[in-house]
Design an enzyme around this catalytic site. Structure first.
Site, PDB file in Angstrom:
ATOM      1  CG  ASP A  53      -2.168  -0.686   1.230  1.00 29.43           C
ATOM      2  OD1 ASP A  53      -1.448  -1.702   0.510  1.00 29.43           O
ATOM      3  OD2 ASP A  53      -2.928  -1.258   2.751  1.00 29.43           O
ATOM      4  CD  GLU A  55       7.193  -1.115  -2.572  1.00 27.85           C
ATOM      5  OE1 GLU A  55       8.049  -1.724  -2.564  1.00 27.85           O
ATOM      6  OE2 GLU A  55       5.376  -2.179  -2.838  1.00 27.85           O
ATOM      7  CE1 TYR A  56      -2.368   1.969  -7.035  1.00 24.20           C
ATOM      8  CE2 TYR A  56      -3.284   3.974  -4.743  1.00 24.20           C
ATOM      9  CZ  TYR A  56      -3.634   3.185  -6.297  1.00 24.20           C
ATOM     10  OH  TYR A  56      -4.012   3.806  -7.014  1.00 24.20           O
ATOM     11  CG  ASP A  57      -1.213   4.777  -0.223  1.00 27.00           C
ATOM     12  OD1 ASP A  57      -1.932   4.840  -0.984  1.00 27.00           O
ATOM     13  OD2 ASP A  57      -1.257   5.194   1.030  1.00 27.00           O
ATOM     14  CB  SER A 102     -10.074   5.469  -1.324  1.00 29.78           C
ATOM     15  OG  SER A 102      -9.200   4.964  -1.031  1.00 29.78           O
ATOM     16  CG  LEU A 103      -9.844   6.690   4.773  1.00 33.24           C
ATOM     17  CD1 LEU A 103      -9.954   6.202   5.651  1.00 33.24           C
ATOM     18  CD2 LEU A 103     -11.151   8.516   4.986  1.00 33.24           C
ATOM     19  CD  GLU A 133     -14.297   6.614  12.650  1.00 33.48           C
ATOM     20  OE1 GLU A 133     -14.139   7.393  13.778  1.00 33.48           O
ATOM     21  OE2 GLU A 133     -14.735   6.135  11.780  1.00 33.48           O
ATOM     22  CE  LYS A 135      -7.481   2.363   6.738  1.00 33.50           C
ATOM     23  NZ  LYS A 135      -7.807   1.211   5.904  1.00 33.50           N
ATOM     24  CG  ASP A 137      -6.995  -4.763   7.345  1.00 33.01           C
ATOM     25  OD1 ASP A 137      -7.768  -4.519   6.218  1.00 33.01           O
ATOM     26  OD2 ASP A 137      -6.284  -5.777   7.304  1.00 33.01           O
ATOM     27  CD  GLU A 194     -13.460  -1.583   6.108  1.00 40.06           C
ATOM     28  OE1 GLU A 194     -14.941  -0.628   5.906  1.00 40.06           O
ATOM     29  OE2 GLU A 194     -13.282  -2.467   5.526  1.00 40.06           O
ATOM     30  CE1 TYR A 246     -16.487   3.380   6.943  1.00 36.03           C
ATOM     31  CE2 TYR A 246     -15.582   2.009   8.367  1.00 36.03           C
ATOM     32  CZ  TYR A 246     -15.536   2.685   6.641  1.00 36.03           C
ATOM     33  OH  TYR A 246     -15.865   1.728   6.109  1.00 36.03           O
ATOM     34  CE  LYS A 362      -2.962   1.298   4.498  1.00 33.73           C
ATOM     35  NZ  LYS A 362      -3.507   0.867   4.390  1.00 33.73           N
ATOM     36  CB  CYS A 456      10.708 -40.786  10.429  1.00 35.55           C
ATOM     37  SG  CYS A 456      10.247 -39.502  11.633  1.00 35.55           S
ATOM     38  CB  CYS A 474       6.828 -41.117  11.705  1.00 30.16           C
ATOM     39  SG  CYS A 474       7.755 -42.147  13.051  1.00 30.16           S
ATOM     40  CB  CYS A 479       9.663 -41.967  15.906  1.00 36.40           C
ATOM     41  SG  CYS A 479      10.031 -40.367  15.949  1.00 36.40           S
TER      42      CYS A 479
HETATM   43  S1  IVH Z   1     -14.195   6.617   6.585  1.00 35.03           S
HETATM   44  C1  IVH Z   1     -15.580   9.442   3.235  1.00 35.03           C
HETATM   45  N1  IVH Z   1     -13.692   5.715   8.626  1.00 35.03           N
HETATM   46  O1  IVH Z   1     -10.381   2.180   4.971  1.00 35.03           O
HETATM   47  C2  IVH Z   1     -16.019   8.289   4.208  1.00 35.03           C
HETATM   48  N2  IVH Z   1     -12.671   4.216   5.963  1.00 35.03           N
HETATM   49  O2  IVH Z   1      -8.721   2.846   3.152  1.00 35.03           O
HETATM   50  C3  IVH Z   1     -14.388   7.295   3.993  1.00 35.03           C
HETATM   51  N3  IVH Z   1     -12.025   2.319   6.270  1.00 35.03           N
HETATM   52  O3  IVH Z   1     -13.148   3.212   2.029  1.00 35.03           O
HETATM   53  C4  IVH Z   1     -14.659   6.603   4.446  1.00 35.03           C
HETATM   54  N4  IVH Z   1     -12.058   1.921   8.870  1.00 35.03           N
HETATM   55  O4  IVH Z   1     -13.933   0.620   3.370  1.00 35.03           O
HETATM   56  C5  IVH Z   1     -13.616   4.737   7.066  1.00 35.03           C
HETATM   57  N5  IVH Z   1     -13.220   3.910  10.289  1.00 35.03           N
HETATM   58  C6  IVH Z   1     -12.896   4.349   8.951  1.00 35.03           C
HETATM   59  C7  IVH Z   1     -12.874   2.890   8.661  1.00 35.03           C
HETATM   60  C8  IVH Z   1     -12.617   2.800   6.794  1.00 35.03           C
HETATM   61  C9  IVH Z   1     -12.229   0.865   7.837  1.00 35.03           C
HETATM   62  C10 IVH Z   1     -12.202   1.467   5.275  1.00 35.03           C
HETATM   63  C11 IVH Z   1     -12.622   2.201   4.134  1.00 35.03           C
HETATM   64  C12 IVH Z   1     -11.830   3.128   3.032  1.00 35.03           C
HETATM   65  C13 IVH Z   1     -11.055   2.211   3.709  1.00 35.03           C
HETATM   66  C14 IVH Z   1      -9.986   3.565   2.154  1.00 35.03           C
END
Ligand code: IVH
Length: 718
Positions: A53, A55-57, A102-103, A133, A135, A137, A194, A246, A362, A456, A474, A479
């Site tokens: 993730d 590297e992608y970012d 996404s975030l 709060e 995140k 997974d 989630e 959330y 992260k 064995c 075995c 043994c």
């Molecule tokens: S807020 C516009 N809150 O993480 C609102 N996302 O990597 C955007 N995720 O697509 C989402 N926990 O699936 C939010 N407490 C949390 C989260 C959360 C997990 C996920 C969500 C999002 C992804 C982005």
């Protein structure tokens, strides 16, 4: 195809290096976009990413920076201008009312300071209030409620349209089928959340797979995402998914007020002031929304969230939470920091990719790549041969991993793992490290298939594999490797708990001929041991004491310590509870054993076989003569009570009962007292002046927190 992958990998590396060295130029913009599209496809569609993730970012941010430098070069199909496409055709399409964005990701406190600086710039404030709060997974979902009823549940899909998986969503117990949104004046609501599978259920699920000889699933996230797509809601129900919500992404009030759909039009969304929301009074902050969702019967991070002014406290909370990551019953991969006030959120707006008012922080990665050097074969106490991959040591989530179980030969074949492969390794929470897969794209042609042994490695006997099993075995009961394993298991912490009789000493005593069977533990020649290097009077005294104390262990521990196949700790408790004396089990046939809770044909068969074996009976009689407890002293209590199997912990001062009384009553009703707050705890009973245990328990959503009165009611329901 694979040369295409190699090219892409090469380009990826070159671009990452340029970004790192600050040498990226606009001439690379097309190549950068191609590389990003390639990785998006691997991630979203093939579900098989080749880069982390992070590297992608890095690549994504590199492109954003270039486009900012040269806005003329922005094309409508640039990865920065859309969310990745990827849809499964099997489910009806579910267009989202508002695109699921996404975030933005951050990895250290510098990134968060940066986020805060930008937030202050955009709002013109000197200090901002944030809500923080976990995140989660898992797999993201969207829920629509109309007139208080769950009308639709969908996956994220490409962010614009997902899959309609309503029947599966309805199997998730933590998602209410109806919720009184009308009490808040809301008619239509779209919610984000989630879906997760908790670590415990994930483990059980993988154990079930292993029993059937199937390869375990990579991680709880994959298990959750995969389960959501099963076309069998009953099976979905069995897998015990959970959900956290959330975010409210859209609402329509009874009097026709509508949350402005601000992200359908990307151009608009870039202009922060274009957005106006008409909020019911209870919906003005993010933390307020989480509380509302909680009150409506959802599981939101209402107890885990915290609100802070200024970024430093946010950073501290993130670091604090990361330390407790492993204690949570579910996986989180970071924290999410959100500007708390919705008016400020609207002012900040969003990009087409993520809201500007939120940031994911992260945690340290738990995946890494390494090279498979060789495979070694361990012999278990029942003679099963366990292949273990030796890899070049690699740091994952704070530990160094160099050995990884490959479970059985089938796993090796199914994943096509070869010596010399670059392998993707994951270590998630308290899940043991495992090889996700070999990166076959990186093969050079010199990799060697793994040759499973035919004999064995310890005693040289030929190995057998029965048709219904995955393991090679075995079958030589004497043994040496098996005897050692049995001794180690017997003395281990969860079994007879004989401190001082660990792996090293058992091996030493075995080699010297001092210890060759379980009864010999209780007849050790301490005079001979006293002459060995490293054994003084003190360590010998401790060892003698530990051995003699172990004689008093309750019956279920002894039963577990015997290492009978398929008899784990819980099973041992169930079985031990059914007898007055361990040797009563000689009289049990398979049918009778199967009347006990959770005892199936496998366990029953294995227990019957063990107790019909004369050598085993002789050993148990010998142990009884040596002073071990084979009688069940607790038979009259602890089963069938109304708290059967539930775990409890008390904190603070109780008023109606003494602490010891309360604990006794829990045990009488079949419950168990734990010593600390962990994901294993079901109930925390809170008295006056409760302290840190309560704080800790609040962070674990599965723990129910009860007052003394509620507890008493539970003991004696009216
Ligand atoms: S807020 C516009 N809150 O993480 C609102 N996302 O990597 C955007 N995720 O697509 C989402 N926990 O699936 C939010 N407490 C949390 C989260 C959360 C997990 C996920 C969500 C999002 C992804 C982005």
């Amino acid at each position: 195809m694979s040369s295409g992958i190699k090219d892409a990998q090469k380009h990826t590396e070159q671009l990452l290096k340029k970004i790192k060295d600050g040498k990226l130029s606009t001439s690379e913009i097309d190549s950068l976009r191609d590389v990003l599209r390639f990785h998006e496809h691997r991630y979203y569609i093939q579900n098989d990413p080749l880069i982390s993730d992070f590297e992608y970012d890095t690549l994504f941010k590199g492109l954003e920076a270039l486009e900012k430098e040269a806005p003329d070069l922005v094309t409508p199909d640039s990865p920065t201008q859309r969310v990745a496409k990827g849809l499964t055709k099997d489910f009806p399409a579910a267009p989202h009312l508002v695109p699921m964005l996404s975030l933005d990701n951050s990895y250290d406190s510098e990134d968060l300071l940066d986020f805060d600086r930008k937030a202050r710039e955009l709002t013109g404030l000197s200090e901002i209030e944030y809500c923080v709060e976990p995140k989660f997974d898992g797999a993201s979902i969207s829920l629509i409620y109309e007139n208080d009823r769950l009308a639709r549940g969908a996956t994220r899909g490409d962010g614009v349209r997902g899959d309609d998986i309503t029947p599966n969503i309805k199997q998730i117990r933590t998602i209410p089928l109806s919720a009184r949104f009308s009490a808040y004046g809301l008619q239509t609501v779209e919610i984000r959340g989630e879906v997760l599978i908790n670590k415990n259920n994930f483990k059980k699920f993988n154990e079930a797979l292993a029993e059937q000889g199937l390869a375990p699933l990579a991680n709880p996230r994959n298990a959750a995402a995969g389960t959501l797509r099963i076309k069998d809601p009953v099976e979905v129900g069995r897998r015990k998914l959970e959900a956290f919500v959330y975010h409210v992404s859209y609402y329509l009030t009874d009097d026709g007020l509508q949350m402005t759909d601000d992200s359908k039009d990307v151009e608009e969304a870039h202009t922060p002031s274009s957005v106006t929301r008409h909020l019911p009074s209870s919906l003005t902050t993010h933390s307020g929304t989480l509380d509302m969702l909680w009150d409506l019967g959802f599981r939101s991070p209402a107890n885990e969230k915290k609100v802070f002014r200024g970024i430093q406290a946010v950073i501290d909370y993130c670091n604090e939470f990361e330390k407790e990551r492993d204690e949570l019953p579910y996986e989180i991969d970071g924290m999410v920091i959100k500007v708390n006030d919705f008016t400020l959120q609207d002012k900040m707006g969003m990009t087409s990719h993520h809201p500007r008012w939120a940031m994911a922080y992260k945690f340290k990665a738990r995946q890494a790549t390494s090279k498979l050097l060789r495979v070694e074969y361990q012999i278990g106490r029942t003679g099963n041969i366990g292949p273990v991959a030796k890899i070049e040591p690699v740091h994952i989530g704070g530990v160094t991993v160099s050995s990884i179980s490959l479970f059985n030969e089938d796993v090796i074949r199914e994943k096509d793992i070869r010596i010399g492969d670059t392998v993707l390794v994951e270590r998630a929470g308290d899940v043991i490290p495992y090889i996700v897969k070999p990166l076959t794209e990186l093969r050079t042609g010199n990799e060697q298939p793994i040759k499973f042994p035919t004999h064995c490695p310890s005693c040289g006997d030929e190995l057998y594999r029965s048709p219904e099993e995955v393991a090679w075995r075995c079958v030589n009961a004497s043994c040496p490797a098996q005897v050692l394993e049995r001794l180690m298991h017997f003395a281990s912490k969860d079994a007879m708990d004989i401190r001082g009789l660990g792996e090293a000493n058992i091996e030493k005593f075995y080699t010297l001929g001092l210890l060759r069977s379980i009864p010999q533990i209780y007849q050790l020649d301490f005079e001979a041991i006293g002459k060995l290097e490293g054994f003084g009077p003190k360590s010998i005294g401790n060892l003698q004491l530990a051995i003699s104390n172990s004689k008093k262990q309750p019956l279920h521990r002894l039963l577990f310590a015997l290492g009978i196949r398929f008899v784990g700790e819980t099973m041992a408790k169930t079985i031990a509870n059914a007898v007055g004396h361990l040797l009563d089990l000689r009289e049990f046939d398979e049918e009778r054993l199967q009347t006990l809770e959770d005892v199936g044909p496998k366990v029953a068969g294995s227990v019957v076989q063990f107790f019909r074996n004369e050598d085993n009976v002789k050993m148990l009689t010998e142990l009884e003569d040596l002073g071990l407890q084979l009688k069940n002293e607790k038979k009259e209590v602890a089963s069938g009570g109304n708290l059967d199997g539930q775990t409890f912990l008390f904190t603070g001062t109780l008023h109606k009962l003494k602490r010891s009384e309360a604990e006794e009553r829990v045990e009488k009703a079949g419950g168990k007292i734990l010593s600390g707050v962990s994901s294993k705890l079901d109930y925390l009973i809170v008295g006056e002046d409760a302290g840190s245990k309560l704080e800790k328990a609040k962070k674990i959503a599965t723990i129910r927190i009860l007052s003394e009165d509620q507890f008493l009611q539970m003991l004696e329901p009216a």
